[in-house]
Design a protein around this motif. Sequence first.
Motif, PDB file in Angstrom:
ATOM      1  N   SER A  26      -9.587  -0.945  -6.003  1.00 20.36           N
ATOM      2  CA  SER A  26     -10.854  -0.541  -5.382  1.00 20.36           C
ATOM      3  C   SER A  26     -10.814  -0.749  -3.879  1.00 20.36           C
ATOM      4  N   LEU A  27     -10.363  -1.923  -3.454  1.00 20.93           N
ATOM      5  CA  LEU A  27     -10.318  -2.218  -2.027  1.00 20.93           C
ATOM      6  C   LEU A  27      -9.206  -1.417  -1.339  1.00 20.93           C
ATOM      7  N   GLN A  28      -8.140  -1.166  -2.065  1.00 18.59           N
ATOM      8  CA  GLN A  28      -7.057  -0.344  -1.525  1.00 18.59           C
ATOM      9  C   GLN A  28      -7.561   1.050  -1.165  1.00 18.59           C
ATOM     10  N   ALA A  29      -8.446   1.596  -2.007  1.00 15.87           N
ATOM     11  CA  ALA A  29      -8.946   2.954  -1.796  1.00 15.87           C
ATOM     12  C   ALA A  29      -9.763   3.093  -0.519  1.00 15.87           C
ATOM     13  N   THR A  30     -10.277   1.982   0.005  1.00 15.63           N
ATOM     14  CA  THR A  30     -11.069   2.041   1.233  1.00 15.63           C
ATOM     15  C   THR A  30     -10.201   2.138   2.481  1.00 15.63           C
ATOM     16  N   GLY A  31      -8.935   1.774   2.375  1.00 13.83           N
ATOM     17  CA  GLY A  31      -8.072   1.738   3.548  1.00 13.83           C
ATOM     18  C   GLY A  31      -8.315   0.529   4.429  1.00 13.83           C
ATOM     19  N   ALA A  32      -9.122  -0.430   3.968  1.00 17.08           N
ATOM     20  CA  ALA A  32      -9.500  -1.565   4.800  1.00 17.08           C
ATOM     21  C   ALA A  32      -8.468  -2.685   4.804  1.00 17.08           C
ATOM     22  N   LEU A  33      -7.546  -2.670   3.835  1.00 21.50           N
ATOM     23  CA  LEU A  33      -6.573  -3.757   3.728  1.00 21.50           C
ATOM     24  C   LEU A  33      -5.191  -3.291   4.181  1.00 21.50           C
ATOM     25  N   LEU A  34      -4.445  -4.212   4.766  1.00 23.92           N
ATOM     26  CA  LEU A  34      -3.083  -3.926   5.224  1.00 23.92           C
ATOM     27  C   LEU A  34      -2.196  -3.567   4.032  1.00 23.92           C
ATOM     28  N   PRO A  35      -1.532  -2.401   4.054  1.00 28.19           N
ATOM     29  CA  PRO A  35      -0.599  -2.070   2.969  1.00 28.19           C
ATOM     30  C   PRO A  35       0.677  -2.904   3.105  1.00 28.19           C
ATOM     31  N   TRP A  36       1.151  -3.408   1.967  1.00 26.69           N
ATOM     32  CA  TRP A  36       2.358  -4.228   1.987  1.00 26.69           C
ATOM     33  C   TRP A  36       3.553  -3.347   1.630  1.00 26.69           C
ATOM     34  N   ASP A  37       4.018  -2.640   2.673  1.00 26.46           N
ATOM     35  CA  ASP A  37       5.197  -1.798   2.517  1.00 26.46           C
ATOM     36  C   ASP A  37       6.444  -2.673   2.623  1.00 26.46           C
ATOM     37  N   THR A  38       7.601  -2.060   2.570  1.00 27.83           N
ATOM     38  CA  THR A  38       8.854  -2.823   2.605  1.00 27.83           C
ATOM     39  C   THR A  38       8.953  -3.679   3.860  1.00 27.83           C
ATOM     40  N   LYS A  39       8.560  -3.106   5.021  1.00 26.44           N
ATOM     41  CA  LYS A  39       8.637  -3.848   6.278  1.00 26.44           C
ATOM     42  C   LYS A  39       7.760  -5.092   6.235  1.00 26.44           C
ATOM     43  N   ASN A  40       6.539  -4.958   5.745  1.00 28.15           N
ATOM     44  CA  ASN A  40       5.645  -6.119   5.706  1.00 28.15           C
ATOM     45  C   ASN A  40       6.098  -7.137   4.673  1.00 28.15           C
TER      46      ASN A  40
END
Length: 436
Positions: free
Chosen positions: A108-122
Amino acid sequence: MRKARAAAAVTIVSALAAAVTGCGGGSSEGGSNESPKTLTYWASNQGPSIEADKKILTPELAKFEKQTGIKVKLEVVPWSDLLNRILAATSSGKGPDVLNIGNTWSASLQATGALLPWDTKNFDAIGGRDRFVDSAVASAGAEGKDPSAVPLYSLAYALYYNKAMFKDAGIEKPPATWDELVADGKKISKDGKWALGAEGGNLSNNIHQVFALGKQHGADFFDKDGKPTFTSDGAVAAVKQYVDFMAKDKIVAPGNAEYAQNQSLQDFAKGKTAMVLWQAAASTFASQGMKPEDWGVAPVPVQSGVPGTGEQTNSMVAGINIAVFNNTKNIDGAKKFVKFMTSDAEQTLLNKTYGSVPPVKAAQQDPAFGASDVKVLRDTLGTSAAPLPQVANESQFETTVGTAVKGLWADAAAGKPVTTESVKAALTKAQQQMTP
């Protein structure tokens, strides 16, 4: 007042579900990437009280400050307030730099774009994704997308029981099925004592319980396309079975309909209630003066047979993730803090203290996580727990259905009949409130 807050939460979730990007948060008086002097951190209430959590976390935050020079301003937020606080912060853009979230809220929170995505770099910045248990990472966001948070504490539900109260009632072992639990409960529930504790005023806890019961009745609450199926026969049966512990079986005290601040654990520790369904309660019992030998732990009951997959599911995949608001002005400091909190040493210390299971593989090797109570949690996570639906409107599901169940608890406490028809009506209303 409670209904007004719930309605406000629904409005916020509806608005966020339609958003393409979110506002995010960030410390209003923290540092920046050039001068990261301060972080604000919202921690979830994991221990027996807010003050206990502050006592546990404050020395750890002091370690972080000594290592990095970054001061962390801590606020421990009660579970009954946490989701609404996060949603309001996401909507307003005024929030913390780092925060804990229930893993069920990740999509739900991911869908808002408000949280930092944890991609490979992060992930690489905190030691790599492969340090974490796969199932824990899978509960940090929708499949096919970069996780919106990092696993911090892993949990599952277990049945905690008071050994002395069982002995006094002539009960030799914990119940393995719900019929056994009700039968045992009727032996215990008399003379001011009750068999089972509940948190009827806690919307998330309501969802956790009825979800597992729903799986046992063949219901998922959402179909394969993510559309709500709250009024299916299985969903209705699950909610009715849960509320019937008070309404029909009379093994839950009426006052539990209003509980939302871990009061059921306090009743358990005081010998007023013989059983509770909880994720990790050892630290709370210890703080209330109970000794480890005073209580036992068993898997949550099933309808028949033994816990497993499908209709033998007896817990949701529980856990707490740590997230970073996407527009924090101290992104570097925030990632350093996440790295610290998920380090092997901190994972071992904090999960040992809270009685939870570390999502970091190396930390699980500590002998403390082989103790009998934690072993039940680990086994449940590995064999008989299922994740809540990873859909964008999951938090709205918790709000609408959790509120419906809360209302049914209130009816049961007031002596009003809780019928299949009244349960279906409540769930129909909840389904109508969901954002298309």
